[in-house]
Write a protein that holds these residues in place. Structure first.
Motif, PDB file in Angstrom:
ATOM      1  N   UNK A   5     -13.002 -40.272   5.253  1.00 14.61           N
ATOM      2  CA  UNK A   5     -12.624 -40.410   6.850  1.00 14.61           C
ATOM      3  C   UNK A   5     -11.431 -40.553   7.165  1.00 14.61           C
ATOM      4  N   UNK A   6     -10.368 -40.362   6.041  1.00 15.40           N
ATOM      5  CA  UNK A   6      -9.007 -40.512   6.248  1.00 15.40           C
ATOM      6  C   UNK A   6      -8.379 -39.218   6.259  1.00 15.40           C
ATOM      7  N   UNK A   7      -7.720 -39.010   7.388  1.00 20.67           N
ATOM      8  CA  UNK A   7      -6.974 -37.762   7.570  1.00 20.67           C
ATOM      9  C   UNK A   7      -5.943 -37.653   6.278  1.00 20.67           C
ATOM     10  N   UNK A   8      -5.633 -36.614   5.717  1.00 23.70           N
ATOM     11  CA  UNK A   8      -4.800 -36.376   4.688  1.00 23.70           C
ATOM     12  C   UNK A   8      -4.228 -35.169   4.621  1.00 23.70           C
ATOM     13  N   UNK A   9      -3.091 -35.120   3.869  1.00 25.40           N
ATOM     14  CA  UNK A   9      -2.433 -33.831   3.693  1.00 25.40           C
ATOM     15  C   UNK A   9      -1.552 -33.947   2.406  1.00 25.40           C
ATOM     16  N   UNK A  10      -1.353 -32.634   1.755  1.00 17.50           N
ATOM     17  CA  UNK A  10      -0.800 -32.692   0.394  1.00 17.50           C
ATOM     18  C   UNK A  10       0.278 -31.356   0.385  1.00 17.50           C
ATOM     19  N   UNK A  11       1.366 -31.867  -0.517  1.00 26.25           N
ATOM     20  CA  UNK A  11       2.264 -30.747  -0.416  1.00 26.25           C
ATOM     21  C   UNK A  11       2.647 -30.745  -2.151  1.00 26.25           C
ATOM     22  N   UNK A  12       3.047 -29.669  -2.477  1.00 29.13           N
ATOM     23  CA  UNK A  12       3.448 -29.280  -3.846  1.00 29.13           C
ATOM     24  C   UNK A  12       4.792 -28.553  -3.874  1.00 29.13           C
ATOM     25  N   UNK A  13       5.581 -28.924  -4.955  1.00 27.52           N
ATOM     26  CA  UNK A  13       6.724 -28.052  -5.329  1.00 27.52           C
ATOM     27  C   UNK A  13       7.090 -27.962  -6.902  1.00 27.52           C
ATOM     28  N   UNK A  19       5.063 -29.532 -12.056  1.00 27.03           N
ATOM     29  CA  UNK A  19       4.553 -29.314 -10.518  1.00 27.03           C
ATOM     30  C   UNK A  19       4.663 -30.914  -9.753  1.00 27.03           C
ATOM     31  N   UNK A  20       5.232 -31.159  -8.738  1.00 28.72           N
ATOM     32  CA  UNK A  20       5.580 -32.507  -7.994  1.00 28.72           C
ATOM     33  C   UNK A  20       4.693 -32.117  -6.716  1.00 28.72           C
ATOM     34  N   UNK A  21       3.616 -33.064  -6.639  1.00 24.10           N
ATOM     35  CA  UNK A  21       3.150 -33.294  -5.475  1.00 24.10           C
ATOM     36  C   UNK A  21       2.767 -34.599  -4.797  1.00 24.10           C
ATOM     37  N   UNK A  22       2.831 -34.433  -3.491  1.00 21.13           N
ATOM     38  CA  UNK A  22       2.849 -35.578  -2.551  1.00 21.13           C
ATOM     39  C   UNK A  22       1.650 -35.506  -1.741  1.00 21.13           C
ATOM     40  N   UNK A  23       0.893 -36.870  -1.845  1.00 17.96           N
ATOM     41  CA  UNK A  23      -0.535 -36.966  -1.138  1.00 17.96           C
ATOM     42  C   UNK A  23      -0.279 -38.018  -0.073  1.00 17.96           C
ATOM     43  N   UNK A  24      -0.571 -37.602   1.309  1.00 20.10           N
ATOM     44  CA  UNK A  24      -0.457 -38.881   2.091  1.00 20.10           C
ATOM     45  C   UNK A  24      -1.815 -39.068   2.814  1.00 20.10           C
ATOM     46  N   UNK A  25      -2.144 -40.159   3.038  1.00 20.63           N
ATOM     47  CA  UNK A  25      -3.203 -40.471   4.061  1.00 20.63           C
ATOM     48  C   UNK A  25      -3.047 -41.365   5.099  1.00 20.63           C
ATOM     49  N   UNK A  26      -3.612 -41.239   6.279  1.00 19.86           N
ATOM     50  CA  UNK A  26      -3.570 -42.137   7.244  1.00 19.86           C
ATOM     51  C   UNK A  26      -3.465 -41.319   8.625  1.00 19.86           C
ATOM     52  N   UNK A  27      -3.090 -42.118   9.637  1.00 22.96           N
ATOM     53  CA  UNK A  27      -2.883 -41.406  10.850  1.00 22.96           C
ATOM     54  C   UNK A  27      -1.747 -40.286  11.019  1.00 22.96           C
ATOM     55  N   UNK A  28      -2.317 -39.216  11.556  1.00 24.39           N
ATOM     56  CA  UNK A  28      -1.357 -37.951  11.662  1.00 24.39           C
ATOM     57  C   UNK A  28      -0.538 -37.713  10.562  1.00 24.39           C
ATOM     58  N   UNK A  29      -1.007 -37.298   9.269  1.00 22.53           N
ATOM     59  CA  UNK A  29      -0.238 -37.295   7.955  1.00 22.53           C
ATOM     60  C   UNK A  29       0.602 -35.862   8.167  1.00 22.53           C
ATOM     61  N   UNK A  30       0.374 -35.125   9.243  1.00 15.62           N
ATOM     62  CA  UNK A  30       1.326 -33.784   9.407  1.00 15.62           C
ATOM     63  C   UNK A  30       2.265 -33.928  10.314  1.00 15.62           C
ATOM     64  N   UNK A  31       2.735 -35.332  10.676  1.00 12.60           N
ATOM     65  CA  UNK A  31       3.766 -35.353  11.844  1.00 12.60           C
ATOM     66  C   UNK A  31       4.992 -35.086  11.157  1.00 12.60           C
ATOM     67  N   UNK A  32       5.780 -34.833  12.097  1.00  9.30           N
ATOM     68  CA  UNK A  32       7.280 -34.674  11.769  1.00  9.30           C
ATOM     69  C   UNK A  32       8.025 -35.662  10.860  1.00  9.30           C
ATOM     70  N   UNK A  33       7.590 -36.888  11.239  1.00 12.02           N
ATOM     71  CA  UNK A  33       8.225 -38.076  10.510  1.00 12.02           C
ATOM     72  C   UNK A  33       7.654 -38.038   8.918  1.00 12.02           C
ATOM     73  N   UNK A  34       6.375 -37.670   8.807  1.00 14.66           N
ATOM     74  CA  UNK A  34       5.786 -37.649   7.505  1.00 14.66           C
ATOM     75  C   UNK A  34       6.393 -36.423   6.770  1.00 14.66           C
TER      76      UNK A  34
END
Length: 263
Positions: A5-13, A19-34
């Motif tokens: 149920x947690x919103x999530x977003x992942x990035x990979x470069x 391969x370096x990946x960052x996974x974020x969970x929580x409120x508005x994981x695609x915000x400008x701050x994140x």
């Protein structure tokens, strides 16, 4: 709150050849701050690669190795890494030793701090993610992982890859905070050098170390591979760390109490 149920977003470069990946969970994981925090992580790692890469002719490391740059005139982090390399050599009784390692391009003996730089750089870059209040995150650099879970979020589940079967897992850890680092032969062959012989270490297939800091978990895992199966008593002395070892014969051993799920 469940993971589902947690919103999530992942990035990979791709950085440092990994391969370096960052996974974020929580409120508005695609915000400008994140997104700004994640991009700062990648920027920090790209900068570390520019300073310390043994593959780049224009890195501070290679300028220094060729005698073209004094350590004091290099990037401010250069002296810090040199000091940490010496500290790592002392902490591991010489089993982690960046001196006289084969150049990855030519094979010529040289100083190569790569075995420390990745963990150090990832740990430092993660400071950008610690500023994201109310979010849980996982930073994974080529299988070496640093995580943080908020108090009301589920722990992260980190799989330990089987060194003989990349599709299989030896174990799954639950971690709320801290590091999981693995060194071995599965991805890069026998690239870790036994400093007592100058030859590739071959008696251990993989060592996974858990601990509070990725810098030291990675150093200890590398030193354990170099040291061989007899490293287990030494690993048991490392306060706050636990390890899982796979020998060349496939025998799996763990320290006491072993890399158990974190509280």
């Amino acid at each position: 709150m469940s993971t589902a149920t947690l919103p999530r977003r992942a990035w990979v470069q791709q950085i440092m050849g990994l391969p370096v990946s960052v996974h974020v969970r929580g409120d508005d994981p695609d915000s400008a701050e994140v997104r700004a925090g994640v991009e700062a992580v990648f920027a920090d790692l790209r900068h570390a690669d520019a300073v310390f890469s043994p593959y780049r002719d224009d890195s501070d490391l290679n300028h220094w190795a060729r005698g073209e740059l004094e350590a004091e005139a290099a990037d401010p982090a250069f002296g810090e890494v040199l000091t940490l390399c010496e500290r790592a050599r002392e902490r591991t009784d010489g089993w982690f030793d960046p001196r006289e390692l084969p150049d990855p391009r030519t094979g010529t003996p040289r100083f190569d701090p790569s075995g420390l730089v990745k963990g150090w750089a990832v740990q430092r870059a993660a400071g950008r993610l610690r500023q994201l209040r109310g979010r849980s995150w996982c930073l994974n650099a080529g299988g070496d992982v640093l995580v943080h879970a908020e108090d009301d979020h589920p722990a992260w589940r980190v799989g330990i890859e089987h060194p003989d079967d990349r599709a299989g897992l030896l174990h799954v850890l639950e971690r709320r905070d801290g590091a999981v680092a693995t060194s071995g032969t599965a991805h890069r062959g026998r690239h870790i050098i036994d400093p007592t012989t100058g030859r590739p270490a071959s008696a251990v297939r993989a060592v996974t170390v858990t601990g509070p800091q990725l810098l030291w978990a990675d150093v200890y895992a590398t030193a354990a591979v170099a040291r061989g199966p007899g490293c287990l008593p030494w690993l048991n002395t490392l306060e706050g760390h636990a390890a899982l070892l796979v020998s060349a014969s496939g025998l799996v051993q763990v320290t006491e109490p072993g890399p158990a799920p974190s509280a």
